[in-house]
Structure formats: C-alpha cells, structure tokens
Design an enzyme around this catalytic site. Structure first.
Site, short mmCIF file in Angstrom:
data_model
loop_
_atom_site.label_atom_id
_atom_site.label_comp_id
_atom_site.label_asym_id
_atom_site.label_seq_id
_atom_site.Cartn_x
_atom_site.Cartn_y
_atom_site.Cartn_z
N GLU A 72 55.01 15.44 54.33
CA GLU A 72 53.60 15.64 54.70
C GLU A 72 53.26 14.67 55.83
O GLU A 72 53.32 13.45 55.64
CB GLU A 72 52.69 15.36 53.51
CG GLU A 72 51.21 15.61 53.80
CD GLU A 72 50.30 15.34 52.60
OE1 GLU A 72 50.79 14.83 51.57
OE2 GLU A 72 49.10 15.62 52.71
N ARG A 73 52.97 15.26 57.02
CA ARG A 73 52.76 14.51 58.25
C ARG A 73 54.03 13.71 58.60
O ARG A 73 55.09 13.91 57.99
CB ARG A 73 51.51 13.62 58.15
CG ARG A 73 50.19 14.39 58.17
CD ARG A 73 49.17 13.76 59.09
NE ARG A 73 47.95 14.56 59.16
CZ ARG A 73 46.87 14.34 58.39
NH1 ARG A 73 46.88 13.36 57.49
NH2 ARG A 73 45.79 15.10 58.50
N MET A 132 34.71 17.81 52.14
CA MET A 132 33.49 17.39 51.41
C MET A 132 33.61 17.77 49.94
O MET A 132 33.26 17.00 49.06
CB MET A 132 32.25 18.04 52.05
CG MET A 132 32.02 17.63 53.49
SD MET A 132 32.11 15.84 53.77
CE MET A 132 30.44 15.37 53.41
N LYS A 166 47.82 20.64 53.37
CA LYS A 166 49.20 20.12 53.41
C LYS A 166 49.72 19.81 52.00
O LYS A 166 50.83 20.19 51.64
CB LYS A 166 49.26 18.88 54.28
CG LYS A 166 48.88 19.14 55.74
CD LYS A 166 48.97 17.89 56.60
CE LYS A 166 47.99 16.83 56.15
NZ LYS A 166 46.57 17.25 56.21
N TYR A 209 37.84 3.32 57.41
CA TYR A 209 36.66 4.19 57.56
C TYR A 209 35.36 3.40 57.52
O TYR A 209 34.32 3.88 57.97
CB TYR A 209 36.68 5.29 56.50
CG TYR A 209 37.65 6.43 56.83
CD1 TYR A 209 38.53 6.92 55.87
CD2 TYR A 209 37.68 7.00 58.09
CE1 TYR A 209 39.41 7.96 56.17
CE2 TYR A 209 38.56 8.04 58.40
CZ TYR A 209 39.41 8.51 57.43
OH TYR A 209 40.29 9.53 57.72
#
Ligand code: ATP
Ligand code: GNG
Length: 224
Positions: free
Chosen positions: A93-94, A154, A23, A59
């Site tokens: 973006e989003r 990653m 994105k 997270y």
C-alpha cells in the site's frame, strides 16, 4: 538482511491513490492469496514513533512537522520495500515513490518544506532509489474523484484527518493524475493499471478482479 539493489526481490506491486481511494480495501481483496505478501501502509508506526503521533503532529502543524514526518515515512517505506518474504509476490500500500512524488511534492508547492529540508529528503530518496532494493514491477492506480474520497474520508472519520480539506484532496488528486495517468511529471517506475475506484463497495470487487491476472501471473501486459 540485505537492502542492496542486486539482491533478489519478489514481483512487487504498489497500489497508489488518494486518501480514501480504497487502497486498504484493495489489499483486503488480495489477502486471500497465499502467493501474495500484503503490506499495508505503516500508519501505526507513524502514529507511534517512540510514543510520538507524528501523523497527528503533522496535521496539527504542517509547517513544523512536514520534514520530521516525511523523514520517517521514507524510512518506514524503505523497510517495507526491502522486507524479506518467501512469497513470490509482494503487494504494498503506497510506496517510497508516492511519498516523494505526491506528498513531498505537495509540501514543496505549499512552502511547507524549506529548500534545505527538501534537498535533504531528495538526497535520501535519490540514494535509496539508486542503491536499495526498491524496484517495482506493476503500479495499480485507484483513480477517484476528490468529492468521492472526501465523503469517504469524512465517513471513516480518522481522528488525525479532521483538518484535511477537500482542496487538499483536489490538489493531491491532480498530482496523482499528472504522475500516474497523464504521466507528465516524474518517472513512472513500472506499467500502470488504472482502476475506476469511484465504484461503490457493492461492485468494486469486480473492478479489483481485473488486476488478478496481472498480479497472480506476474505478467506486465497492461490493457489500456
Ligand atoms: N468502493 C468503495 N465504496 C464506498 N466506500 C468505500 C469504497 N472503498 C473504500 N471505502 C470506504 O472508504 C474509507 C476509506 O477506504 P480505505 O481505508 O480502503 O482507503 P485508503 O485508500 O486505504 O485510505 P487511506 O489512504 O486514508 O489509508 C473506508 O471507510 C472504506 O470502508
Ligand atoms: N504528508 C504525507 N506524506 C506521506 O508520504 C504520506 N503517506 C500517507 N500519508 C497520510 C495520508 C493519510 O492521511 C494517512 C494514511 O494514508 O497518511 C501521508 N502524508
């Protein structure tokens, strides 16, 4: 600044896709056009809300921080949707839609939000959808495979995302597919343009260029 629904808004395009689907790279491709106001995801606000890194907290402990994080995402996305610009096109973006339909949905599936918390987020989302100026004219869906985005995530190596698993990306992928490709869950706010975002960086810009007519000419014809 008015956030009310009946105030004017630019031709609004949201780019949606899994974590690592490209994105930000897509937005960079469109940064060169003067007619477009490009709004990246407000991740730096989520990383520093009065000194609190809400993304990191999320997270670290999803159960504890999901409601707090989503509350702030909804506010920051509302700000982005209603941000004034004199440019005729806004590319975001989003959106407030993927926050609710993808991420909150996933949290509900995983039992990370109490019913009470989910109800409060829903009331807030429904009010914003009804009364705020959050209309969308075109959705660009950067469609990817979970393994591809897992690799990229990653490699990109964002500190907070170390604990993000392939399983989480697979689940998030399926929710995006059901929402934007199969269109079997939730309403879709605008026509959807699907791009093959698995393509490598060396050729992806040709794929992005497919959207230029629809975005720059503000047309809604989506050739499926
Ligand atoms: N088409 C591509 N081929 C290979 N690598 C890519 C491609 N697009 C993006 N990347 C790389 O993958 C990583 C994620 O890309 P990007 O930040 O654009 O995705 P994103 O959807 O904005 O991610 P997030 O949702 O986490 O913000 C970056 O390191 C980027 O360089
Ligand atoms: N839980 C949750 N809700 C959201 O609305 C949301 N929007 C983005 N993100 C996460 C994904 C990437 O790690 C990082 C950058 O996209 O932020 C979200 N996470």
């Amino acid at each position: 600044m008015s956030i009310s629904k009946n105030s004017q808004r630019p031709f609004t395009v949201i780019v949606e896709g899994n974590i690592g689907s490209g994105k930000t790279t897509f937005l960079q491709h469109f940064n060169k056009f003067d007619d477009i106001c490009v709004l990246a995801e407000p991740i730096e606000l989520w990383r520093n809300c009065n000194g609190h890194n809400l993304l990191g907290l999320l997270y670290e402990d999803r159960k504890k921080w999901s409601f707090t994080f989503q509350s702030y995402v909804q506010l920051t996305m509302l700000e982005q949707h209603t941000k004034l610009t004199d440019r005729p096109i806004k590319l975001m973006e989003r959106s407030i839609y993927s926050a609710r339909y993808c991420f909150v949905e996933k949290m509900k599936q995983d039992g990370l939000l109490s019913h009470a918390s989910a109800a409060v987020l829903d009331k807030h989302f429904e009010w914003v959808k009804e009364y705020a100026n959050v209309g969308v004219d075109l959705i660009v869906y950067l469609r990817t495979s979970p393994h591809v985005v897992y690799e990229r995530m990653m490699l990109r190596n964002r500190a907070e995302e170390k604990s993000v698993s392939l399983e989480y990306l697979q689940a998030l992928h399926q929710i995006h597919e059901d929402w934007l490709y199969h269109k079997t869950i939730f309403s879709v706010a605008a026509p959807v343009l699907v791009l093959n975002a698995n393509l490598d960086k060396s050729v992806i810009h040709e794929e992005y260029m497919k959207c230029e007519p629809q975005i720059l000419n503000r047309t809604l014809t989506v050739h499926t």
